[in-house]
Scaffold this motif. Structure first.
Motif, PDB file in Angstrom:
ATOM      1  N   HIS A  35      -3.405  -1.249  10.826  1.00  0.00           N
ATOM      2  CA  HIS A  35      -1.931  -1.408  10.914  1.00  0.00           C
ATOM      3  C   HIS A  35      -1.495  -1.470  12.370  1.00  0.00           C
ATOM      4  N   GLU A  62       8.063   1.179  -1.779  1.00  0.00           N
ATOM      5  CA  GLU A  62       6.858   0.497  -1.275  1.00  0.00           C
ATOM      6  C   GLU A  62       5.867   0.320  -2.421  1.00  0.00           C
ATOM      7  N   GLY A  64       2.133  -0.558  -3.822  1.00  0.00           N
ATOM      8  CA  GLY A  64       0.753  -0.428  -3.321  1.00  0.00           C
ATOM      9  C   GLY A  64       0.751   0.342  -2.015  1.00  0.00           C
ATOM     10  N   GLY A  66      -0.561   3.022  -0.909  1.00  0.00           N
ATOM     11  CA  GLY A  66      -1.750   3.706  -0.373  1.00  0.00           C
ATOM     12  C   GLY A  66      -1.428   5.155  -0.023  1.00  0.00           C
ATOM     13  N   ASP A  91       1.858   3.473  -6.264  1.00  0.00           N
ATOM     14  CA  ASP A  91       0.469   3.007  -6.183  1.00  0.00           C
ATOM     15  C   ASP A  91      -0.212   3.408  -7.490  1.00  0.00           C
ATOM     16  N   ARG A  92      -1.244   2.693  -7.873  1.00  0.00           N
ATOM     17  CA  ARG A  92      -1.902   3.085  -9.132  1.00  0.00           C
ATOM     18  C   ARG A  92      -2.735   4.345  -8.957  1.00  0.00           C
ATOM     19  N   LEU A  95      -2.437   8.874  -3.698  1.00  0.00           N
ATOM     20  CA  LEU A  95      -3.200   9.010  -2.456  1.00  0.00           C
ATOM     21  C   LEU A  95      -2.385   9.679  -1.356  1.00  0.00           C
ATOM     22  N   LEU A 116       1.390   4.590 -10.766  1.00  0.00           N
ATOM     23  CA  LEU A 116       1.527   3.646 -11.878  1.00  0.00           C
ATOM     24  C   LEU A 116       0.946   2.304 -11.462  1.00  0.00           C
ATOM     25  N   ASP A 117       0.335   1.623 -12.416  1.00  0.00           N
ATOM     26  CA  ASP A 117      -0.055   0.240 -12.146  1.00  0.00           C
ATOM     27  C   ASP A 117       1.235  -0.586 -12.017  1.00  0.00           C
ATOM     28  N   ILE A 118       1.228  -1.514 -11.084  1.00  0.00           N
ATOM     29  CA  ILE A 118       2.439  -2.307 -10.816  1.00  0.00           C
ATOM     30  C   ILE A 118       2.921  -3.023 -12.085  1.00  0.00           C
ATOM     31  N   ASN A 136       2.619  -4.025   1.819  1.00  0.00           N
ATOM     32  CA  ASN A 136       1.736  -4.425   2.908  1.00  0.00           C
ATOM     33  C   ASN A 136       0.305  -4.515   2.383  1.00  0.00           C
ATOM     34  N   LEU A 137      -0.332  -5.634   2.621  1.00  0.00           N
ATOM     35  CA  LEU A 137      -1.723  -5.867   2.179  1.00  0.00           C
ATOM     36  C   LEU A 137      -1.876  -5.555   0.684  1.00  0.00           C
ATOM     37  N   PHE A 138      -0.924  -6.018  -0.098  1.00  0.00           N
ATOM     38  CA  PHE A 138      -0.911  -5.698  -1.528  1.00  0.00           C
ATOM     39  C   PHE A 138      -0.824  -6.957  -2.398  1.00  0.00           C
ATOM     40  N   HIS A 141      -3.771  -9.215  -3.726  1.00  0.00           N
ATOM     41  CA  HIS A 141      -4.717  -8.787  -4.766  1.00  0.00           C
ATOM     42  C   HIS A 141      -4.591  -9.627  -6.048  1.00  0.00           C
TER      43      HIS A 141
HETATM   44  C1  LIG Z   1      -5.431  -2.731   0.673  1.00  0.00           C
HETATM   45  S1  LIG Z   1      -4.655  -1.303   0.067  1.00  0.00           S
HETATM   46  C2  LIG Z   1      -3.186  -1.281   1.073  1.00  0.00           C
HETATM   47  C3  LIG Z   1      -2.536   0.078   1.071  1.00  0.00           C
HETATM   48  C4  LIG Z   1      -1.297   0.168   1.981  1.00  0.00           C
HETATM   49  N1  LIG Z   1      -0.258  -0.738   1.561  1.00  0.00           N
HETATM   50  C5  LIG Z   1      -1.685  -0.065   3.413  1.00  0.00           C
HETATM   51  O1  LIG Z   1      -1.243  -1.065   4.000  1.00  0.00           O
HETATM   52  O2  LIG Z   1      -2.420   0.785   3.942  1.00  0.00           O
HETATM   53  C6  LIG Z   1      -4.027  -1.828  -1.511  1.00  0.00           C
HETATM   54  C7  LIG Z   1      -3.369  -0.730  -2.316  1.00  0.00           C
HETATM   55  O3  LIG Z   1      -2.869  -1.312  -3.523  1.00  0.00           O
HETATM   56  C8  LIG Z   1      -3.135  -0.425  -4.598  1.00  0.00           C
HETATM   57  N2  LIG Z   1      -3.205  -1.244  -5.824  1.00  0.00           N
HETATM   58  C9  LIG Z   1      -4.110  -2.226  -6.106  1.00  0.00           C
HETATM   59  N3  LIG Z   1      -3.835  -2.771  -7.314  1.00  0.00           N
HETATM   60  C10 LIG Z   1      -2.737  -2.123  -7.788  1.00  0.00           C
HETATM   61  C11 LIG Z   1      -1.962  -2.244  -8.976  1.00  0.00           C
HETATM   62  N4  LIG Z   1      -2.294  -3.132  -9.939  1.00  0.00           N
HETATM   63  N5  LIG Z   1      -0.870  -1.445  -9.129  1.00  0.00           N
HETATM   64  C12 LIG Z   1      -0.535  -0.540  -8.161  1.00  0.00           C
HETATM   65  N6  LIG Z   1      -1.234  -0.376  -7.021  1.00  0.00           N
HETATM   66  C13 LIG Z   1      -2.325  -1.151  -6.836  1.00  0.00           C
HETATM   67  C14 LIG Z   1      -4.446   0.232  -4.240  1.00  0.00           C
HETATM   68  O4  LIG Z   1      -4.611   1.464  -4.922  1.00  0.00           O
HETATM   69  C15 LIG Z   1      -4.310   0.381  -2.723  1.00  0.00           C
HETATM   70  O5  LIG Z   1      -3.752   1.633  -2.372  1.00  0.00           O
END
Ligand SMILES: C[S@@+](CC[C@H](N)C(=O)[O-])C[C@H]1O[C@@H](n2cnc3c(N)ncnc32)[C@H](O)[C@@H]1O
Length: 236
Positions: A35, A62, A64, A66, A91-92, A95, A116-118, A136-138, A141
């Motif tokens: 970051h 926010e 995902g 993390g 976040d799922r 953390l 929760l899962d998104i 961010n970085l989410f 996926h």
């Molecule tokens: C690459 S990490 C980025 C974390 C944070 N945003 C950062 O920049 O440090 C991706 C995050 O998305 C979460 N994640 C992935 N798939 C997800 C989903 N379907 N629902 C919720 N969170 C999810 C993961 O648990 C992880 O914490």
């Protein structure tokens, strides 16, 4: 350097690890310095100042999130302009350390964690708009089909949406391959390359955003490796 690499989404190693797995802990530590190296906070602040010109936001979500460390750094910088904020970290996995929540709280913001899962979050009934939704970085996926669903859900629930994602370019790919030289662990080294392949370029997110006539959309490159998408609600 921004060749038209085809977008490829594949599972990232971090997503397959348990929250307390030492490799996951190491990778989340890597993310915290990444970051800083990518100037993520500055890029987000600039975009959000643009997105919130003319109103003081009071709710911030926010996706995902993390470990919540980016949100804590944002709180440290933004509490002067945004003194009272209800913050949701979704976040799922859970953390976020209690100490991180405590520090956000001490700065005057009210944080809560939603584990929760998104896509389950999207299913929940919600007819109010959060002032700001960030990620961010989410978003990278998800496949285009999942993204269309996700962006539609976000559009229905936000006034301002900002995401900062890997830019899918040759330069980013070279950077991702070199990340080990800066000390990143094996999970981060793998995921950095996958993330660039799954990242975005051009107007790919704008093209998936629903009802663009009701929004001001900005999609652009920031720094060397970041692709930003900012959507500001104009009203129906
Ligand atoms: C690459 S990490 C980025 C974390 C944070 N945003 C950062 O920049 O440090 C991706 C995050 O998305 C979460 N994640 C992935 N798939 C997800 C989903 N379907 N629902 C919720 N969170 C999810 C993961 O648990 C992880 O914490």
């Amino acid at each position: 350097m921004d060749f038209n690499l085809r977008r490829q989404v594949e599972p990232e190693l971090l997503d397959g690890l348990a929250a307390e797995d030492p490799q996951a802990l190491r990778s989340r530590k890597d993310l915290r310095w990444i970051h800083r190296a990518m100037a993520t906070l500055v890029i987000m602040q600039r975009a959000l100042n643009r997105g919130t010109a003319g109103f003081v936001p009071r709710t911030l979500l926010e996706l995902g999130a993390g470990d919540g460390s980016l949100m804590l750094r944002m709180a440290r910088k933004q509490t002067d302009c945004w003194p009272a904020m209800e913050v949701t970290l979704l976040d799922r996995l859970n953390l976020v350390e209690p100490q991180t929540l405590e520090e956000i709280h001490k700065l005057g913001w009210t944080p809560r964690v939603v584990t929760l899962d998104i896509f389950h979050w999207l299913e929940g009934y919600n007819n109010s708009r959060t002032d700001i939704v960030i990620a961010n970085l989410f978003m990278h996926h998800f496949s285009s089909k999942e993204l269309a669903r996700l962006l539609a859900g976000i559009a229905a629930r936000s006034q301002v949406f900002l995401c900062c994602e890997p830019r899918r370019s040759i330069l980013s790919l070279v950077g991702a391959h070199c990340i080990g030289l800066l000390g990143a662990g094996p999970v981060t080294r793998h995921d950095a390359v996958s993330s660039v392949h799954a990242g975005f370029r051009a107007q790919e997110l704008s093209e998936l955003w629903p009802n663009p006539q009701n929004w001001v959309l900005h999609e652009y490159s920031a720094g060397l490796f970041t692709h930003c998408f900012l959507a500001i609600w104009k009203g129906a």
